[in-house]
Structures are given as structure tokens and as C-alpha cells.
Design a protein around this motif. Structure first.
Motif, PDB file in Angstrom:
ATOM      1  N   ALA A 186      39.597 100.771  34.363  1.00 45.37           N
ATOM      2  CA  ALA A 186      38.824  99.764  33.507  1.00 45.37           C
ATOM      3  C   ALA A 186      39.362  98.592  33.194  1.00 45.37           C
ATOM      4  CB  ALA A 186      38.095 100.530  32.443  1.00 45.37           C
ATOM      5  N   GLY A 187      40.534  98.720  32.740  1.00 47.42           N
ATOM      6  CA  GLY A 187      41.520  97.613  32.096  1.00 47.42           C
ATOM      7  C   GLY A 187      41.871  96.922  33.325  1.00 47.42           C
ATOM      8  N   GLU A 188      42.003  97.408  34.232  1.00 50.00           N
ATOM      9  CA  GLU A 188      42.246  96.356  35.380  1.00 50.00           C
ATOM     10  C   GLU A 188      41.174  95.510  35.791  1.00 50.00           C
ATOM     11  OE1 GLU A 188      43.742  97.107  40.046  1.00 50.00           O
ATOM     12  OE2 GLU A 188      44.880  98.441  38.719  1.00 50.00           O
ATOM     13  N   GLY A 189      39.888  96.241  35.590  1.00 46.86           N
ATOM     14  CA  GLY A 189      38.831  95.321  36.006  1.00 46.86           C
ATOM     15  C   GLY A 189      38.583  94.151  34.853  1.00 46.86           C
ATOM     16  N   ARG A 190      38.994  94.744  33.605  1.00 48.86           N
ATOM     17  CA  ARG A 190      38.731  93.673  32.339  1.00 48.86           C
ATOM     18  C   ARG A 190      39.945  92.544  32.711  1.00 48.86           C
ATOM     19  NH1 ARG A 190      37.860  98.322  29.416  1.00 48.86           N
ATOM     20  NH2 ARG A 190      40.253  98.668  28.888  1.00 48.86           N
ATOM     21  N   ALA A 191      40.970  92.966  33.308  1.00 49.13           N
ATOM     22  CA  ALA A 191      42.124  91.996  33.559  1.00 49.13           C
ATOM     23  C   ALA A 191      41.791  90.842  34.625  1.00 49.13           C
ATOM     24  CB  ALA A 191      43.421  92.479  33.760  1.00 49.13           C
ATOM     25  N   ALA A 192      41.109  91.469  35.438  1.00 48.33           N
ATOM     26  CA  ALA A 192      40.701  90.677  36.545  1.00 48.33           C
ATOM     27  C   ALA A 192      39.436  89.691  36.058  1.00 48.33           C
ATOM     28  CB  ALA A 192      39.988  91.173  37.755  1.00 48.33           C
ATOM     29  N   GLY A 193      38.681  90.137  35.311  1.00 47.31           N
ATOM     30  CA  GLY A 193      37.795  89.269  34.628  1.00 47.31           C
ATOM     31  C   GLY A 193      38.168  88.170  33.789  1.00 47.31           C
ATOM     32  N   GLN A 194      39.152  88.552  32.999  1.00 45.59           N
ATOM     33  CA  GLN A 194      39.600  87.572  32.366  1.00 45.59           C
ATOM     34  C   GLN A 194      40.292  86.291  33.057  1.00 45.59           C
ATOM     35  OE1 GLN A 194      42.124  90.121  29.726  1.00 45.59           O
ATOM     36  NE2 GLN A 194      40.301  90.815  28.544  1.00 45.59           N
ATOM     37  N   GLY A 195      41.136  87.003  34.183  1.00 43.89           N
ATOM     38  CA  GLY A 195      41.808  85.939  35.003  1.00 43.89           C
ATOM     39  C   GLY A 195      40.758  85.208  35.533  1.00 43.89           C
ATOM     40  N   ARG A 196      39.706  85.617  35.910  1.00 46.36           N
ATOM     41  CA  ARG A 196      38.599  84.650  36.637  1.00 46.36           C
ATOM     42  C   ARG A 196      38.089  83.759  35.585  1.00 46.36           C
ATOM     43  NH1 ARG A 196      37.152  89.513  39.113  1.00 46.36           N
ATOM     44  NH2 ARG A 196      35.535  90.053  37.894  1.00 46.36           N
ATOM     45  N   ALA A 197      37.897  84.094  34.450  1.00 43.54           N
ATOM     46  CA  ALA A 197      37.411  83.238  33.263  1.00 43.54           C
ATOM     47  C   ALA A 197      38.501  82.321  33.070  1.00 43.54           C
ATOM     48  CB  ALA A 197      37.053  84.113  32.153  1.00 43.54           C
ATOM     49  N   ALA A 198      39.667  82.674  32.867  1.00 36.13           N
ATOM     50  CA  ALA A 198      40.827  81.609  32.891  1.00 36.13           C
ATOM     51  C   ALA A 198      40.909  80.295  33.798  1.00 36.13           C
ATOM     52  CB  ALA A 198      42.177  82.289  32.711  1.00 36.13           C
ATOM     53  N   GLY A 199      40.605  81.044  35.245  1.00 36.76           N
ATOM     54  CA  GLY A 199      40.695  80.444  36.382  1.00 36.76           C
ATOM     55  C   GLY A 199      39.394  79.195  35.977  1.00 36.76           C
ATOM     56  N   ALA A 200      38.339  79.592  35.870  1.00 36.82           N
ATOM     57  CA  ALA A 200      37.187  78.843  35.847  1.00 36.82           C
ATOM     58  C   ALA A 200      37.351  77.704  34.464  1.00 36.82           C
ATOM     59  CB  ALA A 200      35.997  79.668  35.225  1.00 36.82           C
ATOM     60  N   ASP A 201      37.906  78.393  33.698  1.00 35.80           N
ATOM     61  CA  ASP A 201      38.325  77.012  32.421  1.00 35.80           C
ATOM     62  C   ASP A 201      39.154  76.288  33.120  1.00 35.80           C
ATOM     63  OD1 ASP A 201      36.541  78.419  30.894  1.00 35.80           O
ATOM     64  OD2 ASP A 201      38.176  79.552  29.568  1.00 35.80           O
ATOM     65  N   ARG A 202      40.370  76.538  33.598  1.00 36.19           N
ATOM     66  CA  ARG A 202      41.091  75.586  34.450  1.00 36.19           C
ATOM     67  C   ARG A 202      40.552  74.651  35.225  1.00 36.19           C
ATOM     68  NH1 ARG A 202      44.719  80.131  34.142  1.00 36.19           N
ATOM     69  NH2 ARG A 202      44.277  80.489  36.428  1.00 36.19           N
ATOM     70  N   LEU A 203      39.766  75.024  35.988  1.00 39.91           N
ATOM     71  CA  LEU A 203      39.098  74.329  37.081  1.00 39.91           C
ATOM     72  C   LEU A 203      38.329  73.537  36.206  1.00 39.91           C
ATOM     73  CD1 LEU A 203      38.111  73.374  39.947  1.00 39.91           C
ATOM     74  CD2 LEU A 203      36.601  75.094  40.020  1.00 39.91           C
ATOM     75  N   ALA A 204      37.760  73.743  35.303  1.00 35.71           N
ATOM     76  CA  ALA A 204      36.609  73.007  34.439  1.00 35.71           C
ATOM     77  C   ALA A 204      37.411  71.898  34.101  1.00 35.71           C
ATOM     78  CB  ALA A 204      35.996  73.616  33.432  1.00 35.71           C
ATOM     79  N   GLY A 205      38.541  71.988  33.293  1.00 32.88           N
ATOM     80  CA  GLY A 205      39.481  71.098  32.746  1.00 32.88           C
ATOM     81  C   GLY A 205      39.922  70.126  33.802  1.00 32.88           C
ATOM     82  N   THR A 206      40.384  70.696  35.102  1.00 39.27           N
ATOM     83  CA  THR A 206      40.704  69.807  36.009  1.00 39.27           C
ATOM     84  C   THR A 206      39.672  68.801  36.293  1.00 39.27           C
ATOM     85  OG1 THR A 206      42.548  71.269  36.910  1.00 39.27           O
ATOM     86  CG2 THR A 206      41.661  69.535  38.607  1.00 39.27           C
ATOM     87  N   LEU A 207      38.422  69.282  36.755  1.00 46.31           N
ATOM     88  CA  LEU A 207      37.205  68.300  36.913  1.00 46.31           C
ATOM     89  C   LEU A 207      37.025  67.255  35.778  1.00 46.31           C
ATOM     90  CD1 LEU A 207      34.876  71.337  38.125  1.00 46.31           C
ATOM     91  CD2 LEU A 207      35.790  69.403  39.584  1.00 46.31           C
ATOM     92  N   MET A 208      37.190  67.832  34.600  1.00 45.99           N
ATOM     93  CA  MET A 208      37.067  66.965  33.422  1.00 45.99           C
ATOM     94  C   MET A 208      38.145  65.837  33.611  1.00 45.99           C
ATOM     95  SD  MET A 208      35.617  65.939  30.534  1.00 45.99           S
ATOM     96  CE  MET A 208      35.838  65.252  29.104  1.00 45.99           C
ATOM     97  N   LEU A 209      39.186  66.137  34.022  1.00 39.00           N
ATOM     98  CA  LEU A 209      40.335  64.805  33.920  1.00 39.00           C
ATOM     99  C   LEU A 209      40.123  64.217  35.427  1.00 39.00           C
ATOM    100  CD1 LEU A 209      43.571  67.176  33.377  1.00 39.00           C
ATOM    101  CD2 LEU A 209      42.728  65.515  32.053  1.00 39.00           C
ATOM    102  N   LEU A 210      39.475  64.548  36.399  1.00 34.36           N
ATOM    103  CA  LEU A 210      39.259  63.874  37.455  1.00 34.36           C
ATOM    104  C   LEU A 210      38.032  62.957  36.999  1.00 34.36           C
ATOM    105  CD1 LEU A 210      38.726  66.136  40.430  1.00 34.36           C
ATOM    106  CD2 LEU A 210      40.407  64.076  40.420  1.00 34.36           C
TER     107      LEU A 210
END
Length: 251
Positions: A186-210
């Protein structure tokens, strides 16, 4: 991110509307510091007493000027997002298309928020919440759209996945080692979910900068079609995320 305090607004009368229309034109064309209340009153055809009776100060006129433009922008953008439909990737790209349309009609000199921020150095200025609030709202919008993109991709294999994706269950995808999502701790799944969320936030920030970069470049006239360039880059970013299996395919 700390919440932005909502600015105080004034009740609009016919005289106040005339003042605001004159102020908006003058502020945007000449800059806030270059325009005084005497000129605004003269252009609006009212007395300075009427101006101060309605707004109280030049600072409050600046608040109304920026807040009014923000309201109109959100209205235009809302229509473009609705027209784009439910596909998250199309809605992301619609933001850039909306900004191109807005800039062509209302933004010859670039973003009024960015321009105002360059002139307003006092953090206590009542217009600062309008400026910061507008940009944070845009970042929140990109974040929601990217998360919608990921949620759409998580519903099942996409056409871009090919035969391998079609053979997988969305609930129990097989890893390279033969394990499935059900087999992982379960912990591994949570970590993957957190990684996806962090990646989404990074992509949102990149789109904002563009997006913000395109606004500035348009105002400076340094690129022939900054919004088209930003749109192409945004489309590539969305394709890459979809290809990585974390978003809906971009058509």
C-alpha cells in the motif's frame, strides 16, 4: 500557498462608470503612475469631487480597473472552456486560444496585471490582491485541468497505448517484474500516487509559465505569434504526459 484577500469594491453609478472607462483606457495606454486624477476626471467629464465621492482614492480606481478586466477575461475564458467540451487536453489548449483572442482584442500592450505589478511596489497597495489573485487563479485552473487529464487517463487504457495497453486492466496493470498494482504494498501505491500528483503540479506550473511568457512576449512584440508558439509547446507537453500513461490522449 496563502489565500489572497479579496479586494474592496465600490458600487457603480453612471458617473463612476464614466470615470472607470476613462481610467481603464488611460491606465492601460500610458501606465498607472503617468495618469493623475485630474486627467481621469477631465476625460470622464466629471469633477474631481465626483471622482473622489465615488471611489475615495486613485488607488481604488486602480482596483476597479484591474478587477473589471479580470472579470471580463474570466467570462471570455469560461465560454472558450465550455466550447472545448469535456476532454481535458482540449480544455488546456483552449486557455491558450482564449488568451490569443483576448490579446488581439484587449491586450495590445500585454497583460494589465503584469504591467500594473511592475508599477506597484507597495505590498499594502489595495490592488495587489487583485493582481496576485488573478495569477493564482490561473495557476489553480491549470492545476485542475492537468489533474482532470490524469484522471481521464486513469480510467483505462488509451488508444495511444496500443496492444499492450489494451491487454491491461486499469485496476491491475502488470509491471515489468510481473507484479500488478494489487500485488504492490500500500505504501508503494501511495508513493506512486504522490509522485503523479507532484508531476501534475509541475506540469501545471510549466503551462502557467508558458502562458505568462506568451502574454509578456505579445506585449513586447518580440515574437510574431507567441501564443501559437506556446500552444505548440503545451500540446507537446500534453502528448508526452499521455504517452507516459498518465493522461488522456491528445487528438
Amino acid at each position: 500557498m496563502e489565500p489572497v484577500e479579496k479586494p474592496r469594491r465600490v458600487r457603480m453609478t453612471p458617473g463612476a462608470h464614466r470615470v472607470l472607462e476613462a481610467a481603464e483606457r488611460l491606465f492601460y495606454e500610458r501606465g498607472i503612475h503617468a495618469v493623475g486624477v485630474d486627467l481621469i476626471a477631465a476625460e470622464a467629464g466629471v469633477t474631481k469631487k465626483t471622482l473622489y465621492d465615488r471611489f475615495g482614492s486613485k488607488e481604488q480606481i486602480v482596483v476597479e480597473y484591474l478587477a473589471g478586466r479580470d472579470e471580463r477575461w474570466r467570462g471570455l475564458l469560461g465560454g472558450r472552456l465550455e466550447a472545448a467540451g469535456e476532454e481535458p487536453a482540449a480544455r488546456v489548449l483552449a486557455v491558450f486560444e482564449a488568451s490569443r483572442a483576448w490579446a488581439a482584442e484587449y491586450g495590445e500592450r500585454g497583460c494589465s496585471m503584469v504591467n500594473a505589478h511592475a508599477e506597484i511596489s507597495d505590498p499594502a497597495h489595495p490592488a495587489n490582491p487583485v493582481i496576485a489573485g488573478q495569477k493564482r487563479w490561473m495557476l489553480d485552473l491549470f492545476t485542475r485541468l492537468v489533474r482532470d487529464l490524469d484522471a481521464a487517463g486513469a480510467d483505462g487504457p488509451t488508444p495511444a497505448d496500443g496492444p499492450r495497453g489494451a491487454a491491461m486492466s486499469a485496476d491491475a496493470a502488470v509491471d515489468a517484474d510481473g507484479s500488478t498494482s494489487e500485488d504492490r504494498p500500500a505504501g508503494e501505491g501511495r508513493a506512486a500516487g504522490q509522485g503523479r500528483a507532484a508531476g501534475a503540479d509541475r506540469l501545471a506550473g510549466t503551462l502557467m509559465l508558458l502562458h505568462e511568457g506568451a502574454l509578456v512576449a505579445h506585449g513586447l512584440g518580440v515574437l510574431p505569434d507567441p501564443f501559437g508558439h506556446a500552444l505548440d509547446q503545451a500540446r507537446d507537453l500534453l502528448r508526452n504526459r499521455a504517452a507516459a500513461g498518465r493522461g488522456a490522449p491528445l487528438r
